[in-house]
Design a protein around this motif. Structure first.
Motif, PDB file in Angstrom:
ATOM      1  N   VAL A  89       1.388   5.694  -9.711  1.00 28.62           N
ATOM      2  CA  VAL A  89       2.352   6.481  -9.796  1.00 28.62           C
ATOM      3  C   VAL A  89       2.549   7.995  -9.160  1.00 28.62           C
ATOM      4  CG1 VAL A  89       4.010   7.856 -11.530  1.00 28.62           C
ATOM      5  CG2 VAL A  89       3.122   5.472 -11.943  1.00 28.62           C
ATOM      6  N   TYR A  90       1.409   8.733  -9.090  1.00 21.95           N
ATOM      7  CA  TYR A  90       1.338  10.015  -8.501  1.00 21.95           C
ATOM      8  C   TYR A  90       1.541   9.741  -7.135  1.00 21.95           C
ATOM      9  CZ  TYR A  90      -0.355  11.522 -13.216  1.00 21.95           C
ATOM     10  OH  TYR A  90      -0.518  11.918 -14.515  1.00 21.95           O
ATOM     11  N   ALA A  91       0.797   8.568  -6.559  1.00 22.25           N
ATOM     12  CA  ALA A  91       0.625   8.259  -5.015  1.00 22.25           C
ATOM     13  C   ALA A  91       2.248   8.094  -4.553  1.00 22.25           C
ATOM     14  CB  ALA A  91      -0.142   7.303  -4.819  1.00 22.25           C
ATOM     15  N   ALA A  92       2.938   7.189  -5.543  1.00 20.66           N
ATOM     16  CA  ALA A  92       4.395   6.945  -5.103  1.00 20.66           C
ATOM     17  C   ALA A  92       5.389   8.116  -5.102  1.00 20.66           C
ATOM     18  CB  ALA A  92       4.911   6.089  -6.016  1.00 20.66           C
ATOM     19  N   LYS A  93       5.160   9.204  -6.074  1.00 14.12           N
ATOM     20  CA  LYS A  93       5.955  10.257  -6.305  1.00 14.12           C
ATOM     21  C   LYS A  93       5.877  11.200  -5.081  1.00 14.12           C
ATOM     22  CE  LYS A  93       6.607  10.795 -11.148  1.00 14.12           C
ATOM     23  NZ  LYS A  93       6.440  11.713 -12.197  1.00 14.12           N
ATOM     24  N   ALA A  94       4.256  11.449  -4.539  1.00 11.10           N
ATOM     25  CA  ALA A  94       3.914  12.343  -3.374  1.00 11.10           C
ATOM     26  C   ALA A  94       4.415  11.770  -2.064  1.00 11.10           C
ATOM     27  CB  ALA A  94       2.165  12.481  -3.494  1.00 11.10           C
ATOM     28  N   THR A 152      18.954   5.296  -0.078  1.00  7.25           N
ATOM     29  CA  THR A 152      17.872   6.169  -0.279  1.00  7.25           C
ATOM     30  C   THR A 152      16.699   4.916  -0.415  1.00  7.25           C
ATOM     31  OG1 THR A 152      19.057   7.415  -1.792  1.00  7.25           O
ATOM     32  CG2 THR A 152      16.513   7.124  -2.283  1.00  7.25           C
ATOM     33  N   VAL A 153      16.942   3.705  -0.842  1.00  7.70           N
ATOM     34  CA  VAL A 153      15.967   2.723  -0.846  1.00  7.70           C
ATOM     35  C   VAL A 153      15.398   2.358   0.649  1.00  7.70           C
ATOM     36  CG1 VAL A 153      15.519   0.270  -1.557  1.00  7.70           C
ATOM     37  CG2 VAL A 153      16.708   1.674  -2.886  1.00  7.70           C
ATOM     38  N   LEU A 154      16.273   2.283   1.530  1.00  4.79           N
ATOM     39  CA  LEU A 154      15.869   1.777   2.858  1.00  4.79           C
ATOM     40  C   LEU A 154      15.285   3.057   3.575  1.00  4.79           C
ATOM     41  CD1 LEU A 154      19.166   0.290   4.215  1.00  4.79           C
ATOM     42  CD2 LEU A 154      17.264  -0.876   3.556  1.00  4.79           C
ATOM     43  N   ALA A 155      15.357   4.411   3.043  1.00  2.00           N
ATOM     44  CA  ALA A 155      14.521   5.371   3.429  1.00  2.00           C
ATOM     45  C   ALA A 155      13.187   5.458   3.079  1.00  2.00           C
ATOM     46  CB  ALA A 155      15.257   6.580   3.157  1.00  2.00           C
ATOM     47  N   ALA A 156      13.333   5.024   1.772  1.00  2.00           N
ATOM     48  CA  ALA A 156      11.918   4.986   0.928  1.00  2.00           C
ATOM     49  C   ALA A 156      11.036   3.753   1.723  1.00  2.00           C
ATOM     50  CB  ALA A 156      11.958   4.551  -0.414  1.00  2.00           C
ATOM     51  N   CYS A 157      11.336   2.713   2.179  1.00  4.88           N
ATOM     52  CA  CYS A 157      10.838   1.654   2.941  1.00  4.88           C
ATOM     53  C   CYS A 157      10.364   2.124   4.282  1.00  4.88           C
ATOM     54  CB  CYS A 157      11.705   0.328   3.219  1.00  4.88           C
ATOM     55  SG  CYS A 157      12.140  -0.417   1.531  1.00  4.88           S
ATOM     56  N   ARG A 158      11.207   2.890   4.837  1.00  6.50           N
ATOM     57  CA  ARG A 158      10.708   3.573   6.360  1.00  6.50           C
ATOM     58  C   ARG A 158       9.506   4.365   6.206  1.00  6.50           C
ATOM     59  NH1 ARG A 158      16.347   3.435   7.203  1.00  6.50           N
ATOM     60  NH2 ARG A 158      16.201   5.781   6.399  1.00  6.50           N
ATOM     61  N   VAL A 159       9.565   5.286   5.020  1.00 11.53           N
ATOM     62  CA  VAL A 159       8.460   6.169   4.855  1.00 11.53           C
ATOM     63  C   VAL A 159       7.227   5.514   4.271  1.00 11.53           C
ATOM     64  CG1 VAL A 159       7.630   8.052   3.165  1.00 11.53           C
ATOM     65  CG2 VAL A 159       9.820   7.996   4.181  1.00 11.53           C
ATOM     66  N   LEU A 160       7.359   4.254   3.563  1.00 13.37           N
ATOM     67  CA  LEU A 160       6.065   3.525   3.297  1.00 13.37           C
ATOM     68  C   LEU A 160       5.652   2.445   4.275  1.00 13.37           C
ATOM     69  CD1 LEU A 160       6.994   2.784  -0.316  1.00 13.37           C
ATOM     70  CD2 LEU A 160       5.650   4.734   0.353  1.00 13.37           C
ATOM     71  N   ASN A 207       1.001  -1.157  -0.040  1.00 16.24           N
ATOM     72  CA  ASN A 207      -0.014   0.259   0.005  1.00 16.24           C
ATOM     73  C   ASN A 207       0.924   1.229  -0.197  1.00 16.24           C
ATOM     74  OD1 ASN A 207      -2.142  -1.526   0.250  1.00 16.24           O
ATOM     75  ND2 ASN A 207      -2.267  -1.922   2.426  1.00 16.24           N
ATOM     76  N   VAL A 208       0.326   2.254  -0.811  1.00 11.15           N
ATOM     77  CA  VAL A 208       1.237   3.442  -0.762  1.00 11.15           C
ATOM     78  C   VAL A 208       0.371   4.460  -0.131  1.00 11.15           C
ATOM     79  CG1 VAL A 208       2.133   5.302  -2.262  1.00 11.15           C
ATOM     80  CG2 VAL A 208       2.201   3.077  -2.906  1.00 11.15           C
ATOM     81  N   PRO A 209       0.679   5.165   0.960  1.00 14.87           N
ATOM     82  CA  PRO A 209      -0.007   6.227   1.735  1.00 14.87           C
ATOM     83  C   PRO A 209      -0.318   7.509   0.907  1.00 14.87           C
ATOM     84  CG  PRO A 209       2.186   6.324   2.522  1.00 14.87           C
ATOM     85  CD  PRO A 209       2.139   4.917   1.720  1.00 14.87           C
ATOM     86  N   GLU A 210      -1.735   7.976   0.985  1.00 10.86           N
ATOM     87  CA  GLU A 210      -2.142   8.973   0.301  1.00 10.86           C
ATOM     88  C   GLU A 210      -2.317  10.084   1.541  1.00 10.86           C
ATOM     89  OE1 GLU A 210      -3.649   8.036  -4.026  1.00 10.86           O
ATOM     90  OE2 GLU A 210      -5.033   7.523  -2.310  1.00 10.86           O
ATOM     91  N   LYS A 211      -3.061  11.182   1.296  1.00  5.31           N
ATOM     92  CA  LYS A 211      -3.483  12.229   2.141  1.00  5.31           C
ATOM     93  C   LYS A 211      -4.453  11.851   3.122  1.00  5.31           C
ATOM     94  CE  LYS A 211      -2.636  16.043  -0.711  1.00  5.31           C
ATOM     95  NZ  LYS A 211      -3.215  17.301  -1.571  1.00  5.31           N
ATOM     96  N   THR A 212      -5.319  11.115   2.707  1.00  6.32           N
ATOM     97  CA  THR A 212      -6.628  10.506   3.901  1.00  6.32           C
ATOM     98  C   THR A 212      -6.709   8.957   3.771  1.00  6.32           C
ATOM     99  OG1 THR A 212      -8.157  10.829   2.092  1.00  6.32           O
ATOM    100  CG2 THR A 212      -7.585  12.731   3.612  1.00  6.32           C
ATOM    101  N   ALA A 213      -5.869   8.311   2.830  1.00  4.84           N
ATOM    102  CA  ALA A 213      -6.162   7.005   2.652  1.00  4.84           C
ATOM    103  C   ALA A 213      -4.951   6.365   2.090  1.00  4.84           C
ATOM    104  CB  ALA A 213      -7.397   6.602   1.749  1.00  4.84           C
ATOM    105  N   VAL A 214      -5.012   5.085   1.772  1.00  6.17           N
ATOM    106  CA  VAL A 214      -3.862   4.188   1.315  1.00  6.17           C
ATOM    107  C   VAL A 214      -4.540   3.883  -0.114  1.00  6.17           C
ATOM    108  CG1 VAL A 214      -2.833   3.653   3.227  1.00  6.17           C
ATOM    109  CG2 VAL A 214      -4.480   2.289   2.219  1.00  6.17           C
ATOM    110  N   ARG A 215      -3.250   3.593  -1.133  1.00  5.19           N
ATOM    111  CA  ARG A 215      -3.872   3.186  -2.355  1.00  5.19           C
ATOM    112  C   ARG A 215      -2.960   1.806  -2.543  1.00  5.19           C
ATOM    113  NH1 ARG A 215      -5.874   4.599  -6.918  1.00  5.19           N
ATOM    114  NH2 ARG A 215      -6.482   6.591  -6.312  1.00  5.19           N
TER     115      ARG A 215
END
Length: 333
Positions: free
Chosen positions: A114-119, A185-193, A45-53
């Motif tokens: 793609v837009y959700a991952a970039k944000a 960078t990959v490890l930081a992306a995993c932490r954010v997600l 799942n990719v987090p969005e503003k009010t939900a996840v995608r």
């Protein structure tokens, strides 16, 4: 390629559909001499503003990030698949029988991911300006489906079939880009997600050809001064002059009305000369100027009027003769 699958509920061990299981098997088979570097996080799942995608997968490679969308067919449908500018994808003019739970096309679904991952990764150091694209993998129920024109799927969206040749060729072309992702960078992306439980060790990422340090910034090119050469002087010939019109073959006999002579070396004006000083005469009594001598006329040669003399002689003779005749007439009486 490292493959990590987030477990879920479902008939299979991973909670994946049959189409997704096939794609996971292809990604996991690229080992040894068939190795392609990268990390695939499947069913996340990719987090969005009010939900996840929910996305079918995030594939990190040294060249960038690919958002994965897997679409299986619900029935055999041989033919050529094309992507029209609007509406559903088609196979030989008929809507493609892909499995979907929404009314979106596979291209629209992967673009949203793609837009959700970039944000979500915008604040990750080193990932903000990285290349993020979408990948749609189609899993047909037979081998008679081929791809036609899929260029309208979206900007940066790739469409391929779930075959070893097609999927591997697409990933290989994507990895030909310049490496920009580091292991950190990959490890930081995993932490954010919130995917730390799927993240591999840093040493494993380095073995997958991820960079150890960010690439050095490329200095901007130094602008070179532009050298401008003066325009070439017009050619002069020995038979031409700057003050005469030279008639070349094909030119009119007279110069055009707007013809302007353009001498190459104009004459240098002479320096002004000082004016002589004017002598002031002392006041004096005016002197009488002598009278001008009369002009001497040239003497003309007189011509004798012979005609007039002859006429006068005839008149005199006639007069005398008449007088004599008159006198004799009166004397006879």
């Amino acid at each position: 390629m490292l493959v990590r699958v987030q477990r879920g509920t479902g008939a299979t061990a991973h909670g994946l559909s049959g189409a997704e299981e096939r794609v996971v098997g292809l990604l996991s088979s690229w080992t040894g001499k068939y190795h392609l570097p990268g990390l695939a996080l499947v069913n996340v799942n990719v987090p969005e503003k009010t939900a996840v995608r929910q996305v079918d997968g995030l594939i990190f490679t040294p060249a960038g990030l690919m958002v994965l969308e897997v679409k299986g067919f619900v029935r055999p449908q041989p033919g050529v698949l094309t992507v029209p500018p609007n509406g559903p994808w088609t196979v030989d003019g008929e809507p493609a029988a892909v499995h979907t739970l929404t009314g979106l096309t596979p291209g629209d679904q992967v673009k949203a991911g793609v837009y959700a991952a970039k944000a979500a990764l915008a604040d990750v150091n080193g990932a903000k300006d990285s290349f993020v694209t979408g990948l749609v993998v189609l899993v047909p129920q037979d081998r008679e489906l081929t791809l036609g024109d899929t260029g309208r799927a979206g900007l940066g969206i790739h469409v391929t079939l779930a075959t070893q040749k097609d999927l591997r060729g697409t990933m290989h072309r994507f990895n030909n880009r310049t490496s920009t992702w580091t292991a950190d960078t990959v490890l930081a992306a995993c932490r954010v997600l919130a995917l730390d439980h799927l993240a591999p060790e840093r040493a494993e990422l380095l073995a997958e050809d991820f960079l150890d340090q960010p690439p050095a910034p490329v200095p901007p090119p130094v602008p070179q001064p532009r050298t401008t050469s003066p325009p070439p002087a017009p050619a002069r010939t020995a038979s031409t002059s700057t003050n005469t019109w030279y008639r070349s073959p094909g030119l009119p006999a007279k110069p055009p009305p707007d013809f302007v002579f353009d001498p190459i070396s104009p004459p240098t004006p002479a320096a002004p000369q000082p004016r002589p000083a004017m002598l002031r005469r002392s006041p004096a009594r005016p002197t009488a100027r002598p009278a001008p001598a009369p002009a001497m006329r040239p003497e003309r040669r007189r011509r004798i009027p012979w005609g007039l003399l002859i006429a006068l002689t005839l008149i005199c003779t006639i007069g005398i003769t008449a007088a004599i005749l008159v006198d004799e007439m009166f004397a006879g009486r």
